[in-house]
Design an enzyme around this catalytic site. Structure first.
Site, PDB file in Angstrom:
ATOM      1  NE  ARG A 120      -3.963  -2.165   2.143  1.00  0.00           N
ATOM      2  CZ  ARG A 120      -3.784  -3.379   2.654  1.00  0.00           C
ATOM      3  NH1 ARG A 120      -2.671  -3.657   3.314  1.00  0.00           N
ATOM      4  NH2 ARG A 120      -4.702  -4.302   2.514  1.00  0.00           N
ATOM      5  CE  LYS A 142      -2.081  12.448 -15.412  1.00  0.00           C
ATOM      6  NZ  LYS A 142      -2.459  12.726 -16.817  1.00  0.00           N
ATOM      7  CD  GLU A 184       4.834  14.648 -23.704  1.00  0.00           C
ATOM      8  OE1 GLU A 184       4.299  15.712 -23.338  1.00  0.00           O
ATOM      9  OE2 GLU A 184       4.215  13.569 -23.795  1.00  0.00           O
ATOM     10  CE  LYS A 226       3.427  16.472 -15.472  1.00  0.00           C
ATOM     11  NZ  LYS A 226       4.202  15.369 -16.033  1.00  0.00           N
ATOM     12  CD  GLU A 236      -5.340  14.411 -16.019  1.00  0.00           C
ATOM     13  OE1 GLU A 236      -6.111  13.854 -16.801  1.00  0.00           O
ATOM     14  OE2 GLU A 236      -4.120  14.155 -15.954  1.00  0.00           O
ATOM     15  NE  ARG A 240      -0.812  15.817 -13.521  1.00  0.00           N
ATOM     16  CZ  ARG A 240      -0.125  15.077 -12.659  1.00  0.00           C
ATOM     17  NH1 ARG A 240      -0.418  15.129 -11.372  1.00  0.00           N
ATOM     18  NH2 ARG A 240       0.857  14.294 -13.072  1.00  0.00           N
ATOM     19  CG  ASN A 244      -3.918  14.468 -20.743  1.00  0.00           C
ATOM     20  OD1 ASN A 244      -3.055  13.611 -20.695  1.00  0.00           O
ATOM     21  ND2 ASN A 244      -4.706  14.743 -19.710  1.00  0.00           N
ATOM     22  CG  HIS A 247      -1.005  13.239 -24.348  1.00  0.00           C
ATOM     23  ND1 HIS A 247      -0.397  14.433 -24.688  1.00  0.00           N
ATOM     24  CD2 HIS A 247      -0.073  12.535 -23.647  1.00  0.00           C
ATOM     25  CE1 HIS A 247       0.838  14.449 -24.203  1.00  0.00           C
ATOM     26  NE2 HIS A 247       1.057  13.313 -23.574  1.00  0.00           N
ATOM     27  CG  HIS A 251      -2.978   8.253 -25.043  1.00  0.00           C
ATOM     28  ND1 HIS A 251      -3.513   8.664 -23.844  1.00  0.00           N
ATOM     29  CD2 HIS A 251      -1.643   8.464 -24.938  1.00  0.00           C
ATOM     30  CE1 HIS A 251      -2.543   9.116 -23.054  1.00  0.00           C
ATOM     31  NE2 HIS A 251      -1.408   9.008 -23.705  1.00  0.00           N
ATOM     32  CG  HIS A 264       4.034   8.846 -25.208  1.00  0.00           C
ATOM     33  ND1 HIS A 264       2.669   8.699 -25.265  1.00  0.00           N
ATOM     34  CD2 HIS A 264       4.261   9.963 -24.451  1.00  0.00           C
ATOM     35  CE1 HIS A 264       2.085   9.675 -24.569  1.00  0.00           C
ATOM     36  NE2 HIS A 264       3.024  10.438 -24.068  1.00  0.00           N
TER      37      HIS A 264
END
Length: 369
Positions: A120, A142, A184, A226, A236, A240, A244, A247, A251, A264
């Protein structure tokens, strides 16, 4: 060395940017609760950088367990994640054992997710070895793995203890990977810093030839932006999501072609062009701005034309995007260079026109190319 701080309500951590930081145990050891660490890396990075990092830590009395994963986006899966869990359990690692991610975005994401879920929550450290990871994925907490139906759909928000962005590690980075990282970098200019976008237009040749001054400035600006965005919206729920940009389309490219076919950053680059063209179709971006965006992405050695997945496949894959809310697909679109906004309700007719390459004539009206 430049040090930036990311300050959140429940934690804070430094982002160190400079050369030859890999063996700086004075930057690492204060973040180890106990003298026990697991270095997670991959088959490409391990022969280059595992030994010096492991030796430096062991010289300071740290017990080190290396875990070497297969390299590539195709291995960002639950099966590969279990290799990390297996090593942790076999060595009877404690909750205070620190996981160190030594690699690019895939290694960083998987190590962070393993740390978030092992007993955890175990501490972890990011040592990104690619430009893309240094300017984006290593900062902000993330963590995720991929699923055949969607990229990064299974994960957790979990912050590292420290980020070491060692620019010397970029000396061995293949040119294609360097360009992927520049995608990026360009994103940050588009989403909120028009002056930085203009700086990139001037300095792209220096970045591609790995001028250290230019690289350090690009990494500094990207990490600062960032960090500020994450500090304002860690989970997010709003701002935030701007990160993306490109993206949603990107994606879909990765999932549609098969993870690893395109890097990517390559998929994000083509996705940013599609986002710019969608913005122009809606009357928010001028043709000249679309041309500037496309030209800078091409100058970075990145693709500006997306693959033909077929409109139905595009729409189906984008329906699995994390930004879908109340059944509506949301996009990060541009109202100008440096002015990105989250938009929903984009007409399907506009998306179909952009995805099939029909020429934009303004306000969503299209004509055959």
């Amino acid at each position: 060395m430049i040090t930036l701080d990311l300050v959140l309500p429940d934690t804070a951590y430094p982002i160190h940017i400079g050369r030859h930081l890999l063996t700086r145990t004075d930057l690492l050891c204060p973040h180890l609760p106990i003298h026990d660490a697991v270095i997670v890396t991959n088959t490409t990075v391990a022969p280059l950088y595992l030994a010096p990092l492991q030796s430096a830590l062991e010289a300071n009395g740290v017990r080190v367990t290396p875990v070497i994963l297969p390299d590539g986006e195709a291995y960002k899966t639950s099966e590969t994640l279990n290799l990390i869990y297996d090593a942790l359990l076999q060595r009877h690692c404690e909750r205070k054992t620190t996981l160190i991610a030594l690699g690019g975005g895939v290694v960083g994401d998987m190590t962070g997710f393993a740390a978030a879920t092992y007993q955890r929550g175990a501490p972890f450290i990011q040592i990104p070895t690619t430009l893309l990871a240094q300017v984006d994925s290593s900062v902000g907490g993330k963590t995720a793995i991929n699923h055949p139906l969607g990229k990064n759909m299974i994960g957790a928000f979990y912050q590292p203890r420290v980020v070491l962005a060692d620019l010397a590690l970029l000396d061995t980075l293949p040119e294609r990977e360097l360009s992927a990282g520049l995608a990026e970098v360009i994103k940050y200019g588009l989403l909120g810093n028009a002056e930085f976008f203009q700086w990139l237009e001037t300095h792209m040749p220096a970045l591609r030839t790995r001028d250290m001054g230019a690289l350090q400035e690009a990494v500094r600006v990207a990490c600062r932006m960032k960090a500020d965005i994450v500090a304002a919206d860690e989970r997010e729920t709003g701002q935030r999501a701007l990160l993306n940009l490109g993206h949603t389309f990107g994606h879909a490219i990765e999932a549609g072609l098969g993870y690893g076919a395109w890097l990517h950053g390559e998929a994000v680059a083509a996705g940013m062009v599609l986002a710019a063209e969608t913005s122009a179709a809606l009357g928010w971006l001028s043709p000249r701005e679309v041309d500037r965006i496309t030209a800078l992405i091409a100058a970075a050695g990145l693709p500006v034309t997306a693959p033909d997945l077929g409109v139905n496949t595009w729409l189906e894959l984008m329906a699995h995007d994390k930004k879908v809310e109340a059944g509506k697909l949301r996009f990060v679109l541009l109202h100008g260079i440096g002015d990105a906004r989250i938009e929903s309700g984009v007409p399907t007719s506009v998306l179909e026109a952009v995805l099939t390459g029909r020429r934009i004539t303004g306000r969503g009206r299209t004509t055959p190319a």
